[in-house]
Design a protein around this motif. Structure first.
Motif, mmCIF file in Angstrom:
data_model
loop_
_atom_site.group_PDB
_atom_site.id
_atom_site.type_symbol
_atom_site.label_atom_id
_atom_site.label_comp_id
_atom_site.label_asym_id
_atom_site.label_seq_id
_atom_site.Cartn_x
_atom_site.Cartn_y
_atom_site.Cartn_z
ATOM 1 N N LEU A 201 -5.008 -4.461 -9.031
ATOM 2 C CA LEU A 201 -5.778 -3.734 -9.926
ATOM 3 C C LEU A 201 -7.392 -3.269 -10.903
ATOM 4 C CD1 LEU A 201 -4.734 -0.407 -10.799
ATOM 5 C CD2 LEU A 201 -3.504 -2.157 -12.857
ATOM 6 N N LEU A 202 -7.265 -4.720 -11.306
ATOM 7 C CA LEU A 202 -8.797 -5.014 -12.328
ATOM 8 C C LEU A 202 -9.772 -5.115 -10.810
ATOM 9 C CD1 LEU A 202 -7.290 -8.254 -14.182
ATOM 10 C CD2 LEU A 202 -8.347 -5.281 -15.321
ATOM 11 N N GLY A 203 -9.454 -5.359 -9.784
ATOM 12 C CA GLY A 203 -10.842 -5.508 -8.519
ATOM 13 C C GLY A 203 -10.877 -4.115 -7.911
ATOM 14 N N THR A 204 -9.842 -3.252 -8.746
ATOM 15 C CA THR A 204 -9.889 -1.814 -8.292
ATOM 16 C C THR A 204 -11.492 -0.955 -9.314
ATOM 17 O OG1 THR A 204 -7.867 -1.992 -7.138
ATOM 18 C CG2 THR A 204 -9.106 0.218 -7.625
ATOM 19 N N GLY B 28 1.427 -3.230 -5.412
ATOM 20 C CA GLY B 28 0.372 -3.833 -5.000
ATOM 21 C C GLY B 28 -0.413 -3.360 -3.733
ATOM 22 N N GLY B 29 -0.011 -3.514 -2.721
ATOM 23 C CA GLY B 29 0.200 -2.865 -1.418
ATOM 24 C C GLY B 29 -1.049 -1.766 -1.765
ATOM 25 N N ALA B 30 -0.697 -0.320 -2.182
ATOM 26 C CA ALA B 30 -0.794 0.952 -2.514
ATOM 27 C C ALA B 30 -2.346 0.387 -2.680
ATOM 28 C CB ALA B 30 -0.101 1.901 -3.476
ATOM 29 N N ILE C 111 -8.316 -0.408 -2.759
ATOM 30 C CA ILE C 111 -9.523 -1.191 -2.928
ATOM 31 C C ILE C 111 -10.626 -1.197 -0.869
ATOM 32 C CG2 ILE C 111 -10.314 -3.864 -2.135
ATOM 33 C CD1 ILE C 111 -8.027 -4.185 -5.053
ATOM 34 N N MET C 112 -9.802 -1.119 0.136
ATOM 35 C CA MET C 112 -10.541 -1.140 1.246
ATOM 36 C C MET C 112 -10.858 0.473 1.406
ATOM 37 S SD MET C 112 -7.359 -3.455 3.388
ATOM 38 C CE MET C 112 -8.284 -3.308 4.819
ATOM 39 N N SER C 113 -10.140 1.209 1.082
ATOM 40 C CA SER C 113 -11.173 2.158 1.504
ATOM 41 C C SER C 113 -12.377 2.748 0.665
ATOM 42 C CB SER C 113 -9.699 3.683 1.441
ATOM 43 O OG SER C 113 -9.547 3.717 -0.152
ATOM 44 N N MET C 114 -12.387 1.990 -0.496
ATOM 45 C CA MET C 114 -13.315 2.359 -1.966
ATOM 46 C C MET C 114 -15.182 0.907 -1.246
ATOM 47 S SD MET C 114 -11.808 2.201 -5.388
ATOM 48 C CE MET C 114 -11.050 2.945 -6.419
ATOM 49 N N SER C 115 -14.370 0.575 -0.508
ATOM 50 C CA SER C 115 -14.829 0.048 0.190
ATOM 51 C C SER C 115 -16.306 0.291 0.823
ATOM 52 C CB SER C 115 -14.920 -1.948 0.668
ATOM 53 O OG SER C 115 -14.431 -2.360 -0.910
ATOM 54 N N THR C 116 -15.379 0.744 1.901
ATOM 55 C CA THR C 116 -15.592 1.110 3.385
ATOM 56 C C THR C 116 -16.157 2.609 3.211
ATOM 57 O OG1 THR C 116 -13.857 2.075 3.764
ATOM 58 C CG2 THR C 116 -13.872 -0.289 4.749
ATOM 59 N N GLN C 117 -15.349 3.571 2.515
ATOM 60 C CA GLN C 117 -16.083 4.783 1.656
ATOM 61 C C GLN C 117 -17.404 4.280 0.734
ATOM 62 O OE1 GLN C 117 -14.685 5.649 5.192
ATOM 63 N NE2 GLN C 117 -15.459 7.521 3.817
ATOM 64 N N GLY C 118 -17.875 3.800 -0.170
ATOM 65 C CA GLY C 118 -18.664 3.293 -1.191
ATOM 66 C C GLY C 118 -19.667 2.551 -0.361
#
Length: 688
Positions: free
Chosen positions: A46-49, A637-639, A644-651
């Protein structure tokens, strides 16, 4: 000090009397809300997100808009559904490498079953084809779980076999029935319009106007903040045996001032008026919080001199120096420079730096193996070799922002460490340094407002930073004036939990409303259509279901038990085989749902759909705090990991970078997430 007792026979002093044994059950020792949060496995994710969202919000303005949010949520939906199911299976101690291929297999199957006879299909209406595809997926999940249980083979091997079987079946059947690897024609199937609404409906934001949205949103956010603050305070401080009437008066006065400031902000647009009403609202909040504390909690009568030792003083100076350096860098750098730093480096020099870094890393690795240096030492060389890549990737303007944020965050963290250390020696010194940290943060907010030309920094970031500074002031004064709770209090815990959860629900509701509804002004400024697909709703519902299943049911307890120790769980009466088989079937069911969402959205699929994506599902689960060894983690946590992964790939493309950098970014995130989650879990276990 232990009492010394004289003996009757000799008159000599006896040994000191032993201290009385602790009373109460050690398991009931009170833990504050922060410690309770640290115990949660998904807190690191959550902090990483939050950090990743803020990073891309800074470097890519579109990322924080409704259009950017719809974009990365669309990617997170199908990934998140699978990540939740895979998280449950991993907590149960198993893997499913066929989950990605299963997604494509179910999508292809529903199309082949519903295609017309004579065109390579079975001609079955979708009312039968959809349930049949689900039955097929559940059968494969049952098969995987049964084989793992009956043979004792690792799930890695069993599901790897299923993976290749599904890949071969998809290719073979697609070419057998339609003569190509692409299967299409779902939109011509009987019952398509109904099932499309179930799996592919969408909400077009531009078509839903609400001119009072922002006013309503602001009121909800303030209400959410009040509820969360009340909840945290109730969970943190010791209630007084009797209520103090003067505190209630101060609370009411503070609420009145805060409301006056709020309505003043809504009805004015001038900078001076906004500043005055904002200050009035801040004072009202501070008075209300202190009044609430005086009304409900035990006051402290602190004694002792003001004292800052050398360590706290040194930390304070280092923190202030870091922040001053950040301000100087931002002030002297050109904020409009959009050329890349890499043009300052020749190719030859870049190659030299790269090879030098690798050489340093290799030498340091040898010294680490010889026991001469700490294990993290080779990272120095790796960072040196990364400089050319960063230089060619990042613009000077972006580098300016990165250095500013890094130095500011480091300085604020050091100031917090200084205040915590000082508080152990002198409460007044700790209070002073906490207030200093809040003042520095407020000054930084005004510096950003003065220096930045970006509207999102001048308004949104400015407001958030001031609110955080105000929260620090309130926290410092509450901790100094009132007694922190050291024992459970069922009534306070109940009220605190309900208030905090209610605040979070209200905040989420406010955010959803702001994302779903537009205004005429926004539509005029928006060039494209903003669309939220129903897959996002399926993702949210499935995440809620997975979280409930794991945390609130007996099956969830069985999942943790078989993941921790299967044989011990079986000895305690847990149906281990049935539990694990059900988890495999749950993953296959999630793959079916993802396949339906993709099939009805595209109406055609290729035979390679989903192949290899099982590793992304596992990465999302691990990033979300789930252990590869099983027995620990959460569905939520999986959600969060999928976000995190979708933010990275789209960001990354939003920031204008080459999209291939996403693989490097995901690799770094995975390593940092595993290390961070292990650190947080270790600290949380120490605080139990």
């Amino acid at each position: 000090m232990a009492e010394v007792v004289a003996t009757e026979t000799t008159g000599e002093p006896a040994a000191p009397a032993p201290p009385p044994p602790p009373t109460g059950d050690a398991r009931l020792v009170h833990r504050g809300p922060i410690q309770r949060l640290l115990v949660r496995p998904e807190i690191g994710a959550l902090l990483g997100t939050t950090a990743i969202w803020f990073f891309f919000w800074v470097v890519a303005p579109i990322f924080g808009t409704a259009a950017g949010t719809a974009n990365y949520l669309d990617v997170a939906a199908t990934l998140g559904i699978m990540a939740v199911a895979v998280s449950l299976l991993m907590i149960g101690g198993e893997f499913d490498l066929s989950s990605g291929a299963m997604t494509g297999a179910t999508a292809m199957m529903v199309i082949l079953l519903s295609r017309q006879l004579g065109q390579g299909g079975a001609g079955i209406p979708l009312s039968l084809a959809v349930p049949l595809s689900l039955a097929f997926a559940l059968t494969i999940g049952w098969f995987n779980g049964t084989i793992v249980d009956k043979t004792g083979l690792p799930s890695f091997i069993v599901t790897l076999g299923s993976y290749f079987v599904l890949i071969g079946a998809k290719l073979s059947f697609s070419k057998m029935f339609v003569g190509q690897v692409t299967v299409a024609g779902l939109d011509r199937a009987d019952g398509f319009s109904f099932w499309r609404q179930v799996f592919a409906a969408s909400w077009i934001r531009n078509d839903h106007l609400w001119e009072s949205r922002d006013t309503f949103w602001t009121a909800l956010v303030i209400a959410a903040g009040v509820l969360v603050v009340v909840g945290v305070i109730e969970l943190s401080y010791q209630r007084a045996p009797a209520r103090e009437a003067s505190g209630l008066i101060a609370l009411l006065v503070g609420v009145a001032l805060g409301l006056a400031g709020f309505f003043g902000l809504l009805n004015t647009d001038g900078v001076g008026a906004n500043t005055a009403f904002g200050l009035l609202m801040g004072i009202g909040i501070l008075v209300a919080v202190i009044g609430w504390g005086r009304w409900r909690y035990d006051p402290l009568r602190r004694k002792g001199e003001f004292q800052i030792d050398a360590k706290a003083g040194r930390y304070t100076l280092i923190g202030l120096a870091s922040i001053v350096a950040a301000v100087i860098i931002a002030a002297v750098s050109n904020s409009d420079a959009d050329y890349r730093i890499g043009i300052l480096l020749s190719n030859g020099f870049a190659r030299t730096v790269f090879m030098l870094g690798l050489g340093v890393a290799g030498i340091l690795a040898v010294l680490v193996a010889a026991g001469k240096l700490p294990v993290w030492s080779p990272l120095v060389g790796i960072l040196i070799s990364a400089v050319p890549s960063i230089g060619f990737l990042m613009t000077r303007q972006a580098a300016r922002g990165v250095f500013f944020v890094a130095l500011v965050v480091a300085g604020l963290v050091i100031l917090v460490l200084a205040s915590n250390h000082a508080a152990t020696r002198s409460a007044s010194a700790g209070l002073s340094l906490e207030l200093l940290t809040a003042i520095v943060l407020a000054l930084l907010a005004f510096f950003i407002r003065w220096e930045s030309t970006s509207q999102q920094f001048r308004t949104q970031l400015f407001t958030v930073m001031l609110l955080i500074a105000l929260a620090l002031v309130c926290s410092a004064l509450m901790g100094y004036l009132y007694a922190v709770r050291s024992a459970p209090d069922p009534a306070a815990d109940k009220l605190g939990r309900r208030a905090a959860i209610g605040g979070i629900v209200v905040l989420v509701t406010a955010t959803i409303l702001k994302m779903l509804f537009s205004t005429a002004g926004e539509n005029a400024a928006t060039s494209g259509v903003i669309r939220y697909r129903i897959s996002i709703l399926w993702f949210i519902l499935f995440a809620i279901f997975g979280t409930w299943l794991l945390a609130r049911t007996q099956f969830g307890n069985w999942t943790f038990a078989v993941g921790g120790n299967k044989e011990a769980a079986r000895a305690e009466g847990v149906p281990a085989a049935r539990t694990k088989t059900t988890l495999f079937m749950l993953v296959s069911g999630a793959a079916w749902l993802s396949g339906m969402l993709i099939a009805f959205r595209l109406t055609s699929v290729q035979a390679d759909l989903g192949n290899g994506q099982e590793f992304e599902f596992i990465i999302a689960a691990v990033v979300g705090g789930n252990l590869l060894t099983g027995g620990y983690g959460s569905a939520a946590g999986g959600a969060i990991g999928s976000l995190i992964m979708s933010m990275s790939t789209q960001g990354i493309p939003f920031a204008g970078w080459n999209s291939n950098w996403r693989f490097l970014f995901l690799g770094v995130i995975l390593l940092l997430a595993v290390a961070g989650n292990n650190y947080v879990r270790r600290k949380a276990e120490q605080s139990r």
